[in-house]
Design an enzyme around this catalytic site. Sequence first.
Site, short mmCIF file in Angstrom:
data_model
loop_
_atom_site.label_atom_id
_atom_site.label_comp_id
_atom_site.label_asym_id
_atom_site.label_seq_id
_atom_site.Cartn_x
_atom_site.Cartn_y
_atom_site.Cartn_z
N HIS A 137 0.80 -1.23 0.00
CA HIS A 137 0.00 0.00 0.00
C HIS A 137 0.83 1.27 0.00
O HIS A 137 0.27 2.37 0.06
CB HIS A 137 -0.92 0.06 1.22
CG HIS A 137 -2.00 -0.96 1.21
ND1 HIS A 137 -3.25 -0.73 0.70
CD2 HIS A 137 -2.00 -2.25 1.63
CE1 HIS A 137 -3.99 -1.82 0.83
NE2 HIS A 137 -3.25 -2.75 1.39
N ARG B 258 -5.54 11.24 6.44
CA ARG B 258 -4.52 11.26 7.49
C ARG B 258 -3.62 12.46 7.29
O ARG B 258 -3.38 12.88 6.16
CB ARG B 258 -3.64 10.00 7.39
CG ARG B 258 -4.16 8.81 8.11
CD ARG B 258 -3.20 7.64 8.10
NE ARG B 258 -2.54 7.38 6.85
CZ ARG B 258 -1.22 7.41 6.69
NH1 ARG B 258 -0.42 7.73 7.69
NH2 ARG B 258 -0.68 7.11 5.52
N LYS C 84 -14.39 8.75 -3.51
CA LYS C 84 -15.65 9.09 -2.83
C LYS C 84 -16.11 10.49 -3.24
O LYS C 84 -17.29 10.74 -3.45
CB LYS C 84 -15.47 9.00 -1.31
CG LYS C 84 -15.18 7.58 -0.83
CD LYS C 84 -14.65 7.53 0.60
CE LYS C 84 -13.96 6.19 0.83
NZ LYS C 84 -13.12 6.16 2.04
C1 GFP Z 1 -2.89 3.79 2.24
C2 GFP Z 1 -2.25 4.49 1.08
C3 GFP Z 1 -3.32 5.04 0.13
C4 GFP Z 1 -4.20 3.88 -0.32
C5 GFP Z 1 -4.72 3.11 0.88
C6 GFP Z 1 -5.46 1.85 0.47
O1 GFP Z 1 -3.81 4.64 2.91
O2 GFP Z 1 -2.74 5.66 -0.96
O3 GFP Z 1 -5.27 4.35 -1.06
O4 GFP Z 1 -3.65 2.70 1.74
O5 GFP Z 1 -4.69 1.10 -0.40
F1 GFP Z 1 -1.43 5.48 1.49
P1 GFP Z 1 -3.58 5.71 4.04
O6 GFP Z 1 -3.19 4.95 5.24
O7 GFP Z 1 -2.55 6.67 3.62
O8 GFP Z 1 -4.84 6.42 4.24
#
Ligand code: GFP
Length: 789
Positions: free
Chosen positions: A335, A524, A635
Amino acid sequence: MKFDKEEWKKKLEERLLEKFSVSLKDASPFEIYRALGETVMSFIARDWYETKKEYSKTKQAFYFSSEFLMGRALGNNLINLGIDKEIQEFLKELEIDYNQIEDEEEDAALGNGGLGRLAACFMDSLATLNLPGQGYSIRYRNGIFNQYLRDGYQVEKPETWLKYGDVWSVMRPEDEVIVNFGNTSVRALPYDMPIIGYGTKNINTLRLWEAHSIVDLDLGVFNQQDYLHATQDKTLAEDISRVLYPNDSTDEGKKLRLRQQYFFVSASLQDIMKNFKKVHGREFSKIPEFIAIQLNDTHPVIAIPELMRILVDVEGVLWEDAWEIVKKTFSYTNHTILAEALEKWWIGLYQEVVPRIFQITEGIHNQFKNELAKLYPNDTDRQNRMQIIQGNMIHMAWLAIYGSHKVNGVAELHTEILKNRELKDWYELYPEKFLNKTNGITQRRWLLKSNPQLSSYITELIGDAWIKNLSELKKLEQFLDDEKVLNKIWDIKIEKKKELVEYLRETQGIDINPKSIFDVQVKRMHEYKRQLLNIFQVYNLYQQLKQNPNMDFTPTTYIYGAKAAPGYKVAKGIIRLINDVAQIVNGDDEIKDKLKVVFIENYRVTVAEKIFPAADISEQISTAGKEASGTGNMKFMLNGAITLGTLDGANVEIAKEAGEENEYIFGMRVEDIDELRKKGYDPRFPYNNITGLKQVVDALIDGSLSDLGSGIYREIHSLLMERGDQYFVLEDFEDYRRKQREINRDYKNKISWAKKMLKNIANAGKFSSDRTILEYANEIWDIKETKIK
Ligand code: GFP
């Protein structure tokens, strides 16, 4: 589900009497909420049981995630059961305010942000698509902290969603298992949450483990009146499921995190193996035919050596055979490319917490080391870079890739970056393992539930098939030149803005103008997401408006919502900075009708449901290459907000789907950043040459703004000016400001703006988590639709 008013009334009355000895007439909102929840649970019980039975015969996917940011369940469950309007109507007849009942529920906030909310959307899609998929995680007693503001600084208070228990969970003592650590063992007690699919009878499951001590009380010690020590074991065990992400700046904190990870992974695997053996006996080679396990980020990767332990130590399978099974069973989602999130464990700590798992991890490491030596005999550098254990650290991402059959990124750009940069060595070795799965969101929560006005209007125009098949929205394109439709979409947006205005007035005492542009950044708080760039622009705008009061300007409200990790000082400093600017701007009588700055306290799923529908502009302004995907951007799009963003993460795909001319794209791209880095980036260049920028940056240290003596503004200033501005805030400032001006001008033309909105809504189909989940199901898990009768 069919709704029978008399039956519901009877059930509800019975529950209230049995549980609280109160009549419907005298019941409090909390009692009604509880009784309603229990009634729903009783109605779905049979289907839930049938679903489990049916799934046990087929291949199932298990989603291992340390986070599930579920939010509230009541409203969503009623919608998915198709009885929300009926229940609201029925309560109204009884003179009960449904909203008040809904507000009794605390968010199940078992996650931080995008990663955890993605897991929650996936659960909804799995159930809706009748796919045999189950989530596994920890039943944290305290989810993510509640955020309050004091002097513009974030203050954290414990979140207590389980204070009065939880009506949506069922305890399953018969499935309790023991998890063994080096020197202790704890009981893992499962609680199941039903995941109700939309318009189907299937009910899937999210299983959350709670940690308990094997001994409740040391009676001997207690009888010597040493009460504190008498319950020590109990406390130590229960600490495992006490909080989401304990502060891990100390060794004790790190140990607790590792214990959490091993706890839920071991309990889940024991559970899966028990069920497997019930059906298939000891035919372990069949495991990959019936079980697929998705590792959501590196947090659950310790599952790889744990499954080896179960197969080799407990079941007596040969190591080589066990390894074949493991590799075919697991797959891993990455991620982020930020190094801080690719977990590494110090071997000393790992060995202390899970000694047997350490030996197995070492075994896997040695096996791979030998393979590498054969594969790259003349390239010791590469061999060293790819080792699972390097020096005294265990690289969990490397272990994940080696032990999985598929590895995916979460947006096209992100997956390309993984393949060509971050995981290049790995991609060269295993090209067949890598694939992309662009994230998605569930339209049931993020449109149907949160924006009933827009939902009904869409249904009026094109029918309701979009609820299960979001690409149906494309049909809305036939109305792109229909002024009646465009006006209506605009009006709905205004209505949603008014609702948010009302909410903010009630909860934070803020007054904002619903006719102003709502420019929103909620996510965040992190330097790479660049809330700093946003607030710099606002501060600069404020100065311009002061200098030039007659400037042509559409009133704008900048709205922020974000939690900062408790130990992340700079992020907390940026929260203060936003509130500092807010105080100056909002307090200035000359300005207050033009510009407003609002920081929404305690941003969470429930508040997000009010914010997305009300936004005009969706701020997605991360440094290119840093945001893996983003899901908030989707969203917003679905609710008709226009993206103001960099070509990063899924923004790239959003712009492609809706047309770049229907978004506001700015800033450096990944290639530009590479080039600038090569040339050598000097932030003093934009600082000295872009009008107004120097003044903004210097405001951090020249007394115009105040961090109240904490010193954090000076730190931020130094990160920008002396330590290289690694997120290119100053470099992207001018282009960002230019786009802001364009927006301000374009918004005046209502019809062309509404057309952009409609273009975005109509092209949001790709971003349904149903599409994402079907891709996982077909290309990674190999699971099939399994509908109950
Ligand atoms: C993390 C990544 C994002 C991604 C999400 C889900 O989320 O870019 O969309 O995982 O894959 F950084 P955050 O913890 O940053 O919100």
